[in-house]
Design an enzyme around this catalytic site. Structure first.
Site, PDB file in Angstrom:
ATOM      1  N   GLY A   1       5.468   0.771 -12.352  1.00 36.67           N
ATOM      2  CA  GLY A   1       6.549   1.120 -11.429  1.00 36.67           C
ATOM      3  C   GLY A   1       6.148   1.091  -9.968  1.00 36.67           C
TER       4      GLY A   1
ATOM      5  N   GLU B   1      -6.275  -5.207  -0.014  1.00 38.57           N
ATOM      6  CA  GLU B   1      -6.823  -5.007  -1.365  1.00 38.57           C
ATOM      7  C   GLU B   1      -5.761  -4.839  -2.434  1.00 38.57           C
ATOM      8  OE1 GLU B   1      -7.745  -3.574   1.420  1.00 38.57           O
ATOM      9  OE2 GLU B   1      -9.908  -3.831   1.656  1.00 38.57           O
TER      10      GLU B   1
ATOM     11  N   GLU C   1     -20.459  -5.401   0.930  1.00 39.14           N
ATOM     12  CA  GLU C   1     -20.352  -6.436  -0.113  1.00 39.14           C
ATOM     13  C   GLU C   1     -21.069  -7.724   0.279  1.00 39.14           C
ATOM     14  OE1 GLU C   1     -17.608  -4.784   1.143  1.00 39.14           O
ATOM     15  OE2 GLU C   1     -17.847  -3.306  -0.451  1.00 39.14           O
TER      16      GLU C   1
ATOM     17  N   HIS D   1     -13.888  -3.412  -0.706  1.00 40.22           N
ATOM     18  CA  HIS D   1     -14.801  -2.820   0.257  1.00 40.22           C
ATOM     19  C   HIS D   1     -14.811  -1.293   0.149  1.00 40.22           C
ATOM     20  CE1 HIS D   1     -17.223  -2.173   3.657  1.00 40.22           C
ATOM     21  NE2 HIS D   1     -16.262  -1.758   4.453  1.00 40.22           N
TER      22      HIS D   1
ATOM     23  N   HIS E   1      12.168   7.315 -17.145  1.00 35.05           N
ATOM     24  CA  HIS E   1      12.083   7.244 -15.703  1.00 35.05           C
ATOM     25  C   HIS E   1      13.101   8.186 -15.067  1.00 35.05           C
ATOM     26  CE1 HIS E   1      12.999   4.548 -11.958  1.00 35.05           C
ATOM     27  NE2 HIS E   1      12.285   5.587 -11.636  1.00 35.05           N
TER      28      HIS E   1
ATOM     29  N   GLY F   1     -16.429  -6.525   2.961  1.00 34.59           N
ATOM     30  CA  GLY F   1     -16.894  -5.728   4.095  1.00 34.59           C
ATOM     31  C   GLY F   1     -18.411  -5.786   4.116  1.00 34.59           C
ATOM     32  N   SER F   2     -19.021  -5.034   5.021  1.00 30.73           N
ATOM     33  CA  SER F   2     -20.481  -5.129   5.178  1.00 30.73           C
ATOM     34  C   SER F   2     -21.217  -4.738   3.886  1.00 30.73           C
ATOM     35  CB  SER F   2     -20.928  -4.245   6.340  1.00 30.73           C
ATOM     36  OG  SER F   2     -20.347  -2.954   6.221  1.00 30.73           O
TER      37      SER F   2
HETATM   38  C1  TPP Z   1       4.552   1.644  -4.063  1.00 32.98           C
HETATM   39  C2  TPP Z   1       5.969   2.099  -4.194  1.00 32.98           C
HETATM   40  N1  TPP Z   1       6.589   2.705  -3.157  1.00 32.98           N
HETATM   41  C3  TPP Z   1       7.860   3.100  -3.265  1.00 32.98           C
HETATM   42  C4  TPP Z   1       8.554   2.921  -4.434  1.00 32.98           C
HETATM   43  C5  TPP Z   1       9.971   3.452  -4.579  1.00 32.98           C
HETATM   44  N2  TPP Z   1      10.982   2.410  -4.725  1.00 32.98           N
HETATM   45  C6  TPP Z   1      11.460   2.073  -5.931  1.00 32.98           C
HETATM   46  S1  TPP Z   1      12.647   0.942  -5.855  1.00 32.98           S
HETATM   47  C7  TPP Z   1      12.558   0.854  -4.181  1.00 32.98           C
HETATM   48  C8  TPP Z   1      13.473  -0.048  -3.419  1.00 32.98           C
HETATM   49  C9  TPP Z   1      13.131  -1.480  -3.535  1.00 32.98           C
HETATM   50  O1  TPP Z   1      13.967  -2.216  -2.680  1.00 32.98           O
HETATM   51  P1  TPP Z   1      14.149  -3.768  -2.771  1.00 32.98           P
HETATM   52  O2  TPP Z   1      12.888  -4.419  -3.132  1.00 32.98           O
HETATM   53  O3  TPP Z   1      14.793  -4.207  -1.514  1.00 32.98           O
HETATM   54  O4  TPP Z   1      15.123  -4.012  -3.979  1.00 32.98           O
HETATM   55  P2  TPP Z   1      16.596  -3.460  -4.188  1.00 32.98           P
HETATM   56  O5  TPP Z   1      16.443  -2.115  -4.778  1.00 32.98           O
HETATM   57  O6  TPP Z   1      17.284  -3.425  -2.848  1.00 32.98           O
HETATM   58  O7  TPP Z   1      17.189  -4.427  -5.135  1.00 32.98           O
HETATM   59  C10 TPP Z   1      11.588   1.722  -3.695  1.00 32.98           C
HETATM   60  C11 TPP Z   1      11.229   1.877  -2.270  1.00 32.98           C
HETATM   61  C12 TPP Z   1       7.854   2.310  -5.507  1.00 32.98           C
HETATM   62  N3  TPP Z   1       8.424   2.105  -6.711  1.00 32.98           N
HETATM   63  N4  TPP Z   1       6.587   1.885  -5.353  1.00 32.98           N
END
Ligand code: TPP
Length: 528
Positions: free
Chosen positions: A400, A46, A27, A69, A281, A24-25
């Site tokens: 995760g 990003e 940088e 940025h 988890h 961006g500007s």
């Molecule tokens: C940034 C982010 N947003 C949301 C989630 C929540 N989340 C965990 S698993 C998942 C589903 C992923 O779906 P997909 O990639 O289609 O794989 P599938 O579970 O259908 O095998 C989500 C939305 C996360 N882990 N990270």
């Protein structure tokens, strides 16, 4: 010499000549002086930029630089920064700030209180007090990121610093500064673990990602063999620390407290190397360990040690510790373990089972293949069935956060052209950093992207069953044209309709010098 030249000199002295970023500007005054021996890798968003830098740092084992940025660009990167932090990855995140004389006015694009913006996610966060301090701040940032336990750092750099005169006399020292070595477990402490292991009747080993990061495979294999230890991978791992076809390999630990404890049933000792205890988890209460089971662990991260809910924790390099134990502990004389057979995959169709898909990918891979795995609902199947034979061959999002897999694969591939990277992605996961496809196409980074269609957030559906929280909205992903999206970004693709087609397409992708995308046809949760 001006501050800009000195800044590049410090980067060069650390062998950092690749900059991932989105400019961006703020940088432009740094980037407009990019020396010829540097390459700039443009990401269109990003989160993708930091994912690429993360994969690049992991595959090279060296710090990587990303330039973002101001506050907005930093904010876009923060989802993946969670993964970089959890993975102990040495990424130097830099961002431009407004000119110093305008920041008091909160002029447009001022990163207000920049160091606080990312503070919980980095080891060190800073904006130099004077223009002349920027090279020293960069040098500090690189050494901070690299020193054990390694991790990301953040540096905010005002745009009017670059043309100022540098402190040339300090630069020579900055360029030759070195930090060498990482703390190891003292002999007395390791001796206590050695005695405990020797006295154990039925010990089990848990290996974590830092065994892979710190070149600990050989020690882990030798220790497991000499004591006939079954080996589990720590819950939600970011890297593969043990050969998955080894007779002692027993797959990955689950994510719930009682689930983990159930795997330790009958073992009087659990010894953990290079993993947090544990990456729980799923919310389910229970005891951390079965009655009569004791846990010891080695980690280089004091924070990981302090938050472990149970155990006798030794602080020091886990790979060095496992090697030292393997070198010095006498064989337990127990019979060798036998490899556990894999259940046959159902290939009868018409829908592909996840086991059959993983087997079909396996049939195409070679020892040279590296996986970036972000196909969430099949993680356990991947750990059970993917054949990983050498270090640095399987990576996943460490914290995760979805959106690491696609750009992470690009960074891994760019870092080591002698190996070939396959990204295994869900049709949900692929979208979080999808614009990375453009970078793969434009820079000709030959990743094989595999996207498994099920038109749903399957992992979340499974989770809602587990948590007895049915009927949540936002689980369906209809109406998606993934080959169309790939084409729009310049990546060729094909949709495969049979398992043999899948194996053939992966082989084709691995032997091509262009990036490619393979879409695997529809499979819904009700189908399996
Ligand atoms: C940034 C982010 N947003 C949301 C989630 C929540 N989340 C965990 S698993 C998942 C589903 C992923 O779906 P997909 O990639 O289609 O794989 P599938 O579970 O259908 O095998 C989500 C939305 C996360 N882990 N990270």
């Amino acid at each position: 010499m001006n501050v800009r030249d000195a800044f590049y000199e410090v980067l060069r002295s650390h062998g950092i000549t690749t900059i991932f970023g989105n400019p961006g500007s703020n940088e432009l005054p740094l980037l407009s002086g990019l020396p010829d021996d540097f390459r700039y890798v443009l990401a269109l968003q990003e989160g993708a930029a930091i994912g690429m830098a993360d994969g690049f740092a992991q595959a090279t084992g060296r710090p990587a630089l990303v330039n973002l940025h101001a506050a907005a660009g930093t904010g876009n990167a923060m989802g993946n920064l969670v993964n970089t932090q959890a993975g102990h990855v040495p990424v130097i995140v830099t961002s431009g700030n407004q000119a110093r004389k305008y920041t008091e006015l909160k002029a447009y694009l001022t990163n207000v209180d920049a160091p606080r913006l990312v503070e919980p996610l980095v080891k060190w966060s800073h904006e130099p007090a004077r223009a002349q301090d920027a090279p020293q701040s960069l040098s500090n940032a690189i050494l901070q990121a690299t020193a054990a336990p390694s991790g990301p750092v953040y540096l905010s750099l005002p745009l009017d610093d670059w043309d100022q005169d540098a402190d040339a006399s300090a630069l020579g020292h900055l360029k030759s500064r070195v930090i060498d070595g990482s703390p190891v477990v003292p002999e007395e402490a390791l001796g206590a673990l050695r005695e405990r292991l020797a006295a154990a009747k039925n010990p089990v080993m848990v290996a974590g990602p830092d065994i892979d990061t710190r070149a600990g495979w050989d020690g882990a294999v030798r220790l497991a063999e000499s004591l006939s230890l079954p080996v589990l991978v720590g819950s939600s791992p970011a890297r593969c620390p043990f050969p998955t076809r080894h007779p002692n390999y027993r797959g990955v630990l689950p994510g719930s407290i009682p689930g983990v404890a159930s795997h330790f049933e009958g073992h009087d000792l659990v010894v953990v190397f290079g993993a947090p205890i544990f990456m729980y988890h799923e919310f389910a209460d229970g005891d951390y360990l079965p009655a009569g089971t004791e846990l010891w662990a080695v980690t280089s991260d004091p924070d990981e040690a302090a938050r472990a809910p149970v155990g006798h924790i030794l602080i020091g390099d886990p790979a060095e510790a496992v090697k030292r134990l393997a070198d010095t502990i006498p064989s337990a004389g127990r019979p060798p373990l036998a490899r556990q057979p894999l259940p046959q995959a159902d290939t009868t169709g018409p829908a592909f089972t996840e086991e059959a898909i993983v087997d079909a990918v396996n049939a195409a891979k070679t020892d040279n293949t590296v996986f970036a795995h972000e196909w969430t609902s099949t993680m356990v199947t991947g750990w059970d069935r993917l054949e990983i034979t050498r270090p640095g061959s399987m990576y996943m999002s460490a914290g995760g956060g979805l959106g690491w897999g696609l750009p992470g694969a690009i960074g891994l591939q760019l870092a080591d052209p002698s190996r070939r990277v396959v990204a295994l992605l869900g049709d949900g996961a692929v979208h979080y950093s999808i614009s990375g496809l453009w970078t793969a196409a434009q820079y000709n980074i030959p990743v094989v992207f595999i996207v498994a269609r099920n038109s749903e957030y399957r992992a979340l559906k499974e989770f809602s069953r587990f948590m007895h929280d049915p009927d949540a909205p936002g689980m369906e992903l209809p109406g998606m044209d993934i080959p169309g999206v790939a084409a729009a970004y310049g990546v060729q693709s094909e949709t495969v309709k049979s398992l043999s087609d899948l194996t053939r397409a992966v082989k084709d992708g691995l032997s091509s010098d262009r990036p490619s995308l393979i879409e695997i046809g529809e499979r819904r949760i009700a189908d399996s």
